[in-house]
Design a protein around this motif. Structure first.
Motif, PDB file in Angstrom:
ATOM      1  N   TYR A   1      -0.248  15.603 -18.348  1.00 39.33           N
ATOM      2  CA  TYR A   1       1.156  15.686 -17.949  1.00 39.33           C
ATOM      3  C   TYR A   1       1.605  14.386 -17.277  1.00 39.33           C
ATOM      4  O   TYR A   1       2.774  14.001 -17.378  1.00 39.33           O
TER       5      TYR A   1
ATOM      6  N   PRO B   1      -9.319  30.048 -16.409  1.00 45.53           N
ATOM      7  CA  PRO B   1      -9.234  30.905 -17.592  1.00 45.53           C
ATOM      8  C   PRO B   1      -7.777  31.160 -17.955  1.00 45.53           C
ATOM      9  O   PRO B   1      -6.922  31.215 -17.082  1.00 45.53           O
ATOM     10  N   ILE B   2      -7.485  31.304 -19.222  1.00 45.97           N
ATOM     11  CA  ILE B   2      -6.165  31.610 -19.764  1.00 45.97           C
ATOM     12  C   ILE B   2      -5.221  30.410 -19.592  1.00 45.97           C
ATOM     13  O   ILE B   2      -4.730  29.852 -20.581  1.00 45.97           O
ATOM     14  N   LYS B   3      -4.987  30.016 -18.325  1.00 46.37           N
ATOM     15  CA  LYS B   3      -4.105  28.877 -18.065  1.00 46.37           C
ATOM     16  C   LYS B   3      -4.660  27.607 -18.722  1.00 46.37           C
ATOM     17  O   LYS B   3      -3.888  26.759 -19.192  1.00 46.37           O
TER      18      LYS B   3
ATOM     19  N   TYR C   1      -3.813  27.712 -22.343  1.00 46.72           N
ATOM     20  CA  TYR C   1      -2.364  27.482 -22.433  1.00 46.72           C
ATOM     21  C   TYR C   1      -2.060  25.992 -22.317  1.00 46.72           C
ATOM     22  O   TYR C   1      -1.279  25.433 -23.088  1.00 46.72           O
TER      23      TYR C   1
ATOM     24  N   HIS D   1      -2.917  23.870 -25.391  1.00 48.73           N
ATOM     25  CA  HIS D   1      -1.918  24.108 -26.429  1.00 48.73           C
ATOM     26  C   HIS D   1      -0.593  23.435 -26.053  1.00 48.73           C
ATOM     27  O   HIS D   1       0.083  22.840 -26.898  1.00 48.73           O
ATOM     28  N   ASP D   2      -0.237  23.528 -24.783  1.00 49.27           N
ATOM     29  CA  ASP D   2       1.032  22.969 -24.312  1.00 49.27           C
ATOM     30  C   ASP D   2       1.058  21.443 -24.462  1.00 49.27           C
ATOM     31  O   ASP D   2       2.078  20.869 -24.848  1.00 49.27           O
TER      32      ASP D   2
ATOM     33  N   ARG E   1       2.004  20.527 -27.992  1.00 49.33           N
ATOM     34  CA  ARG E   1       3.397  20.740 -28.423  1.00 49.33           C
ATOM     35  C   ARG E   1       4.367  19.855 -27.647  1.00 49.33           C
ATOM     36  O   ARG E   1       5.387  19.435 -28.196  1.00 49.33           O
ATOM     37  N   VAL E   2       4.065  19.584 -26.355  1.00 47.26           N
ATOM     38  CA  VAL E   2       4.926  18.667 -25.594  1.00 47.26           C
ATOM     39  C   VAL E   2       4.855  17.276 -26.219  1.00 47.26           C
ATOM     40  O   VAL E   2       5.875  16.591 -26.357  1.00 47.26           O
TER      41      VAL E   2
END
Lengths: 200, 200
Positions: free
Chosen positions: B15, B57-59, B62, B65-66, B69-70
């Motif tokens: 980021y 986990p999970i985040k 995410y 993947h994020d 796409r960003v």
């Protein structure tokens, strides 16, 4: 017509409140329905290992400050509730009871709950208050009071939360459009863009 | 002229890379300088109890993947580095050595480091690579190699990270404008707005 955008929220989440205030705009700008879905974010936190923002050092103080300034930026009536966070079981169960009958009515009820909590600072864990809020949007008090305590709607809220977690929901608010998940009110512009273009 | 906007980043943060690609736009649109500040986000995580996204986990899934796409959304060259995350000590120390002499040159170097890591997937923890990247923007290889291992710049990086934590920095990227902190690349529009209006 394209599929609805799912909008997952916990009534106890300030960022969900800010998202709720912008959800109708998201719907008409993207040309999609926005399906509101109340969940118990604490259950999702247990799955992902997340914690409520205010329980986190440094980040918690940042979040409290951020809620104030985001409210000013989007002209949202806002005050930190005295009791925060609260267990939002009563309004969430009532929400699902309503959503099955009438999504539009369920949304009006949800808006009344968010407003009572974050603009008026009232205690939305209190069933008597929730019944009163329902009355303001035309819902029969006795029926709402019964539904909020009915095992059927207790289970429905659990099931909806479970389904959300299976879809990858780990925070509030959370949007899913065409299977694509977006976390946070800050991502609503991206959700709109994805919805319009069908991805990118 | 108004004060500079501080842009805190860890070279190992995707980021932060996306924010870096938009930092020059933030500067000219807001009419403020953007002062780039390399920090070791791991130290800030220890202070706030945060963990790297990919360790959650999970985040974590995410986030991976994020990032993809960003990157597509903002047309950023991007590939997940094979080694991720890495300790970004070498380029961060070199950054501060450069920043003291020439902020513009330090920014060109930082952009080369981000590009090498997130567009080319190279290992920016490798001092030999960092020296080579410096060469591409006109920095003397021997001087950079010495600086990256010099106790002065090791300490400077620690001090800058400590100062950032005292300012409330707990994530990467993080912006501070007129004492107001904003976490995340998603908040750059708000940072710009705050910088232009001097708050709201």
């Amino acid at each position: 017509m394209s599929d609805a955008i799912s909008f997952y929220f916990d009534f106890s989440s300030p960022y969900a409140y800010f998202a709720a205030l912008q959800a109708d705009d998201l719907a008409w700008r993207s040309g999609r329905e926005v399906a509101w879905k109340a969940i118990m974010i604490g259950s999702a936190f247990r799955a992902s290992g997340n914690k409520p923002l205010v329980d986190q050092p440094i980040k918690g103080a940042y979040a409290r400050h951020d809620w104030e300034r985001v409210a000013r930026l989007i002209n949202a009536p806002y005050r930190m509730p005295d009791r925060f966070p609260v267990a939002s079981l009563a309004p969430s169960r009532a929400f699902w009871w309503l959503a099955d009958r009438d999504q539009a009515l369920a949304q009006r009820f949800a808006k009344a709950v968010f407003h009572a909590y974050f603009a008026e600072g009232e205690d939305i864990s209190d069933l008597a208050l929730v019944v009163q809020l329902g009355r303001t949007v035309g819902i029969d008090p006795a029926a709402l009071e019964a539904a909020a305590q009915d095992a059927v709607w207790k289970q429905r809220l659990k099931d909806e939360t479970e389904t959300a977690i299976e879809q990858g929901v780990f925070g509030s608010p959370f949007f899913v459009v065409d299977g694509e998940g977006f976390w946070g009110a800050d991502r609503m512009a991206m959700v709109e863009d994805w919805a319009k273009r069908g991805g990118w």
